[in-house]
Design a protein around this motif. Sequence first.
Motif, PDB file in Angstrom:
ATOM      1  N   ALA A 170       0.896  -1.158   0.000  1.00 50.57           N
ATOM      2  CA  ALA A 170       0.000   0.000   0.000  1.00 50.57           C
ATOM      3  C   ALA A 170       0.938   1.212   0.000  1.00 50.57           C
ATOM      4  O   ALA A 170       2.132   1.068  -0.264  1.00 50.57           O
ATOM      5  N   PHE A 224      -0.343   1.804  -5.602  1.00 48.86           N
ATOM      6  CA  PHE A 224      -0.409   0.353  -5.423  1.00 48.86           C
ATOM      7  C   PHE A 224      -1.697  -0.145  -6.043  1.00 48.86           C
ATOM      8  O   PHE A 224      -2.594   0.627  -6.362  1.00 48.86           O
ATOM      9  N   LEU A 225      -1.750  -1.474  -6.258  1.00 49.64           N
ATOM     10  CA  LEU A 225      -2.945  -2.114  -6.787  1.00 49.64           C
ATOM     11  C   LEU A 225      -3.688  -2.760  -5.637  1.00 49.64           C
ATOM     12  O   LEU A 225      -3.073  -3.209  -4.674  1.00 49.64           O
ATOM     13  N   GLY A 226      -4.999  -2.850  -5.751  1.00 54.98           N
ATOM     14  CA  GLY A 226      -5.747  -3.502  -4.679  1.00 54.98           C
ATOM     15  C   GLY A 226      -7.222  -3.249  -4.829  1.00 54.98           C
ATOM     16  O   GLY A 226      -7.650  -2.625  -5.807  1.00 54.98           O
ATOM     17  N   PHE A 227      -8.004  -3.726  -3.876  1.00 55.46           N
ATOM     18  CA  PHE A 227      -9.461  -3.607  -3.836  1.00 55.46           C
ATOM     19  C   PHE A 227     -10.090  -4.665  -4.732  1.00 55.46           C
ATOM     20  O   PHE A 227     -10.814  -5.520  -4.253  1.00 55.46           O
ATOM     21  N   PHE A 248      -4.710   2.444  -7.044  1.00 54.19           N
ATOM     22  CA  PHE A 248      -4.818   3.657  -6.232  1.00 54.19           C
ATOM     23  C   PHE A 248      -3.865   4.677  -6.837  1.00 54.19           C
ATOM     24  O   PHE A 248      -2.642   4.484  -6.795  1.00 54.19           O
TER      25      PHE A 248
END
Lengths: 357, 205
Positions: free
Chosen positions: B42, B120-123, B129
């Motif tokens: 993150a 970062f990548l996520g969710f 993001f």
Amino acid sequence: MIEVRRPGLQSTVQDTGRRARALGVPGGGAADLTALRLANALVGNPPRAAALEITLAGPTLLFQADALVALCGAPFEATLDGQPFPLWRAVPVRKGQVLRVGGTARGARAVLAVRGGLKGQAAFGSLSTDLRSGFGGMEGRALRVGDRLTWSFLPPAAPPRAFLSPDLQTPTGPQVTLRVLLTPEATPDLLAVLTRPFTVSGQADRMGVRLSETLPTRHDPGRVSLPNVPGAVQLPPDGRPILLLPDAGTHGGYPTPLVVTSADLPILGQLRPGDRVRWQAVSGEAARAALGQQEGRLRQAEAALRWWYAGPGSRARLPHDGPGQSVEQWASAGRDPRPGQGGSHEPAEPDASPPPA
Amino acid sequence: MTGADITPLGDAALVVRSPLARELLADLTARPLSGVREAVPALDVLTVLYDPLTTSAEDLGAGLTARLADLQPARAGDASTHVLPVTFGGPDLAWCAAHAGLSVTDFVRAMCEANLTVAFLGFTPGFAFLTGLPKPLRMPRLDAPRERVPAGSVALGGPWAGVYPRETPGGWRIVGRTEAVLFNLQRPEPLLWRAGDRVRFEVQR
């Protein structure tokens, strides 16, 4: 091949999940990994093999070929051609037979493993179905009528007549206790109400389980999104906790005051609406001891079953070989915990060959 | 442990807060540490998921601290730049422009002038993001998330901008829509972007 006559409420192909969280891809995998591991071990599969995860109401499956299967997890009612079908055992199914899995009075999920392991579409190194993203397993979705499941070939083998010890089974409701570790976001007012029981609400799926009662929370709109971990207990602004399951998003912006211990993660996969949850805050040391103990029992059962499937030649070479050390006793409590199913209360003999002498 | 801020998250993860989080991820990918299952980034954070039966929080924490001590900040030289065509006009566009104290035209221009970076990548797979929004463009999240945000929605939430790869629930404010395909398993690289990549929006013509 298995033809799906009725799909059940939500039946999906699952293995042990994927490791691509850094790309924003959820972990996935069977919600009760203990049930997956034991079902795979019972039919001689590697622990990571893909199987069918069944939720609340099971499917009706027509076998188009002989197979060796095992159903583990919540105590679902099941029949094979109308006859009671035992859980927690490897059971040969013949071509043309129909396995009907009904409902369960306790818990939420079971895993049906087929010797060889189910085939499916891989995504990020796993066959697990991610329903939200629509990939993995059977076209990224739950089973439908008419689907055909296939499995990889493994040489046929005689099933061990082992009864796995009931202590290996993941606890199911209606009352469960979850051991949790506190994080720096746990507040004193939150700890004060942890002694109350909580109720699983109707919002329960493979992403998470929402509880009905509230925990004190401090909503912080400025909190940045952080990576989630399996078992994280998130507190959204309304205070109703969300316990994260395998398909949860990889990052979240809500406070996470509690994390369920690794040893108790399979219990989350068995929570169903109406179950009552109690919390027990434990130390990191206690959490590790609980996991070590549980893992030790699981590995012993897996090793005993692997030993059985390795065949008589390999069995004869094992150092623990000898009278009184049959696979059944290693893997089992030596008795059938379900009266009327299987019918045997004495230690079982292997079907195909004599016990090692 | 000195220097690094490392805290446990449950019994199988450590949260490492460090400006070198991205460099630590690259280092762990190149030279895995025993017992580490995966590491998830993150903003200035790396969460390291580990097998508690293989290593302990203490041993892993010491290993990570030692790694951090040897790391140098990476140069942002080889990052790709992605230009995303956007049709501005989401349900929250006018609200956001007013909140920023700008006309809609000026707000759109400011969006397209922002130099964004994939933090970062996520969710959800393909979601990035995006950091680097100028202060006036930072929007409070919705009080109650929408149950369905359409795929391709360009949205603002807190310090972030983002694009929803597929229909999901979401609590950010929607200001536009792009046809860019962020996630496609049929491509050799399923994801459009990686952490560190540069991003700009442009008005779809």
